[in-house]
Design a protein around this motif. Structure first.
Motif, short mmCIF file in Angstrom:
data_model
loop_
_atom_site.label_atom_id
_atom_site.label_comp_id
_atom_site.label_asym_id
_atom_site.label_seq_id
_atom_site.Cartn_x
_atom_site.Cartn_y
_atom_site.Cartn_z
N CYS A 59 4.86 -2.01 3.92
CA CYS A 59 5.36 -3.40 3.96
C CYS A 59 6.79 -3.49 4.49
CB CYS A 59 5.24 -4.05 2.59
SG CYS A 59 6.33 -3.36 1.32
N CYS A 70 6.42 2.16 -3.71
CA CYS A 70 6.49 0.70 -3.54
C CYS A 70 5.62 0.04 -4.61
CB CYS A 70 6.01 0.32 -2.14
SG CYS A 70 5.88 -1.47 -1.92
N CYS A 73 2.70 -1.98 -2.72
CA CYS A 73 1.69 -1.25 -1.95
C CYS A 73 1.15 -0.05 -2.72
CB CYS A 73 2.26 -0.79 -0.61
SG CYS A 73 2.98 -2.14 0.35
ZN ZN Z 1 5.22 -1.65 0.27
#
Ligand code: ZN
Lengths: 176, 388
Positions: A59, A70, A73
């Motif tokens: 991202c 993340c 994600c």
């Molecule tokens: Zn991400």
């Protein structure tokens, strides 16, 4: 509600005895914290006045402090980068009451500072300016505490206004 | 998967106060449970399982309090379960209990939530320093105040909106005998001149610190058929979570809250919540959260929530009454606060809310949130048995 004194009065031999309504038992918490590799890099760079971040390969969002993954994600964030010491106040409040055990003098200005290039705000104190002048969109820079430089965010004393014009709201609208 | 319809047949609360020095935690939860059983006209033997919830253990410093509460809650020889989702826990505890009935695991379930804030220091418990952040968060108010400011900035809402909500909720509380704060002399001017604790949040726009418990008796169709008073039927219930911090998190209107509400409305067949709901019990610990949640829950468009407040829509006699009980702003036994919202929504559709009854309420929403605006739990209850 029956009071403790009334309850005791009903028990032969206990009438007039001072009731026990509260017993204070102090509790203490001490943590051993394992920061993991991403935060270890971040914390060890602080005494050198460096702010390390990580970018998500999917991202492309930049996290500071980095966490090695993340949260959106769910994948590792191996790409590291260094951020400048400047940023924008995205929101703030003025704290007028002290929390027990918190080592800050009240009142203080508690703000979210979006460092340039980052996509999450850093929690920081705003200083060297009247609180009435602090505003969303204000440009600020880190003031390092030379006496407390160490592997902790206490290395940053506070942020102060740079005097630049306020940031374009579009630059921080989505990133608090 | 076919689900059993779930009915709320018993509601019990303690009178919420600053300090219940006459009872232990066990005595407090027992009182709420006994009242819920009395409302349902059931005995301990009729209960098949107990689900208990509260906020973080180190508020009171009693680790795993459910262990010592088993006998006070009549759980000896029965399944007992503890739930924790921070401030939303009262709601999620009720939902876990409801799901046990819906799934046919248990026939009748007692669920209880509580907090004894007089024995705790929640502000300390919520301000523990962590190594990866500057230690600046002063309690829940300190955490949420910047997000309130962001809302005000984003929508251009006038400063007075926060005090209007606080004044409304405190006035509603005068009609609720269980509410903690009964401030008969409060005026709008006094709210507006109360000190700033976490600027822009004032003292009178902040929830109190309360001791209290709430209990519900939940059962299926057969239990509802035998119950003496009108039941509240669960038409929809959902929970959602999101991280405390992630890039793009909208603290003002979190995605998890919007998704949770949409799920509940879908289950209940509600397409226009503003028109189809008769009352809302919303988790508003700081007054500005009323306009914020009005938008998050789909009662108003983005940026428009404060206009409903200003127009009096959320007053007791408005067309969408919010917190007729006085809400969290008038009573905040943290762990119980979510369940009180669910319970008050049930009382409304049962027609048993007493002086704060909204006439003819047939559908009501109970809402709770917790953590860094990251846990959401909601249920929608109705007077009528759901179709399927
Ligand atoms: Zn991400």
């Amino acid at each position: 509600m029956t009071t403790a004194a009334e309850l005791l009065a009903g028990i032969p031999g206990l009438a007039g005895v001072e009731p026990v309504t509260r017993v204070t038992i102090p509790a203490r918490l001490e943590y051993t914290y394992s920061p993991g590799s991403a935060q270890t890099r971040f914390l060890t760079a602080l005494p050198q006045k460096r702010l390390l971040a990580e970018r998500c390969p999917q991202c492309t969002r930049v996290y500071v402090p980095p966490r090695g993954a993340c949260p959106t994600c769910g994948i590792a964030t191996p790409e590291q980068l260094e951020l400048p010491h400047t940023g924008t106040v995205t929101t703030f409040c003025i704290v007028n009451i002290a929390a027990k055990g918190l080592d800050v003098e009240v009142p203080y200005c508690y703000a979210y500072v979006l460092l340039d290039g980052a996509h999450v705000g850093l929690h920081a104190r705003i200083g060297d300016t009247p609180y009435a002048d602090v505003r969303i969109g204000q440009r600020v820079e880190a003031v390092w505490d030379e006496r407390r430089l160490g592997p902790s965010l206490a290395s940053i004393s506070h942020f102060r206004p740079t005097g630049e014009p306020d940031a374009d709201p579009e630059s921080y609208r989505r990133w608090m | 998967m076919s689900k059993q319809p779930v009915a709320v047949v018993g509601v019990g609360q303690t009178k919420h106060v600053a300090a219940r020095q006459d009872v232990s935690i066990a005595g407090l939860v027992r009182e709420a449970a006994v009242r819920a059983l009395a409302d349902a006209e059931l005995g301990w033997a009729d209960i098949d399982a107990v689900v208990v919830g509260k906020a973080p253990d180190f508020f009171e410093g009693v680790m795993m309090p459910e262990l010592y509460l088993a006998e006070a809650l009549g759980a000896v020889g029965k399944p007992m379960l503890r739930v924790h989702t921070a401030g939303s826990v009262g709601g999620s505890t009720a939902l876990v209990a409801a799901n046990l009935v819906a799934a046919g695991v248990h026939g009748t379930v007692l669920t209880v939530a509580f907090e004894k804030q007089s024995e705790s220091n929640a502000m300390w418990g919520l301000s523990l320093p962590v190594p990866f952040q500057q230690p600046l968060t002063a309690g829940a108010g300190g955490f949420f105040a910047p997000h309130v400011r962001a809302y005000m900035r984003r929508t251009g809402a006038p400063d007075a909106v926060g005090s209007m909500v606080a004044f409304k909720d405190r006035r509603n509380a005068l009609k609720n005998p269980y509410a903690h704060l009964h401030e008969h002399d409060l005026t709008l001017e006094r709210v507006q001149s109360s000190p700033m604790l976490w600027d822009p949040i004032r003292y009178s726009e902040t929830c109190p610190s309360s001791d209290g418990a709430c209990a519900l008796v939940l059962t299926g169709e057969r239990g509802a058929a035998r119950t003496p008073r009108p039941p509240a039927w669960v038409h929809g219930g959902a929970m959602r979570s999101e991280p405390t911090i992630f890039a793009g998190k909208d603290y003002v209107s979190p995605q998890a809250g919007r998704d949770c509400a949409a799920d509940v409305y879908r289950q209940a067949g509600v397409t226009d919540p503003r028109r189809q709901l008769d009352a809302v019990e919303m988790y508003v610990p700081f007054s500005w959260y009323e306009p914020m949640w009005l938008e998050n829950l789909g009662f108003a468009d983005q940026g428009e929530g404060w206009k409903l407040v200003e127009a009096g829509v959320t007053e007791m006699d408005g067309d969408l009454p919010v917190n007729p009980s006085g809400g969290v702003l008038s009573s905040n036994p943290i762990g119980a606060s979510g369940m009180i919202r669910f319970a008050e929504a049930a009382l409304q559709v049962r027609g048993l809310a007493g002086e704060h009854q909204i006439d003819g309420a047939r559908r009501a929403l109970g809402h709770a949130y917790g953590g860094g605006a990251q846990f959401f739990s909601m249920w929608l209850v109705g007077s009528d048995r759901p179709d399927r």
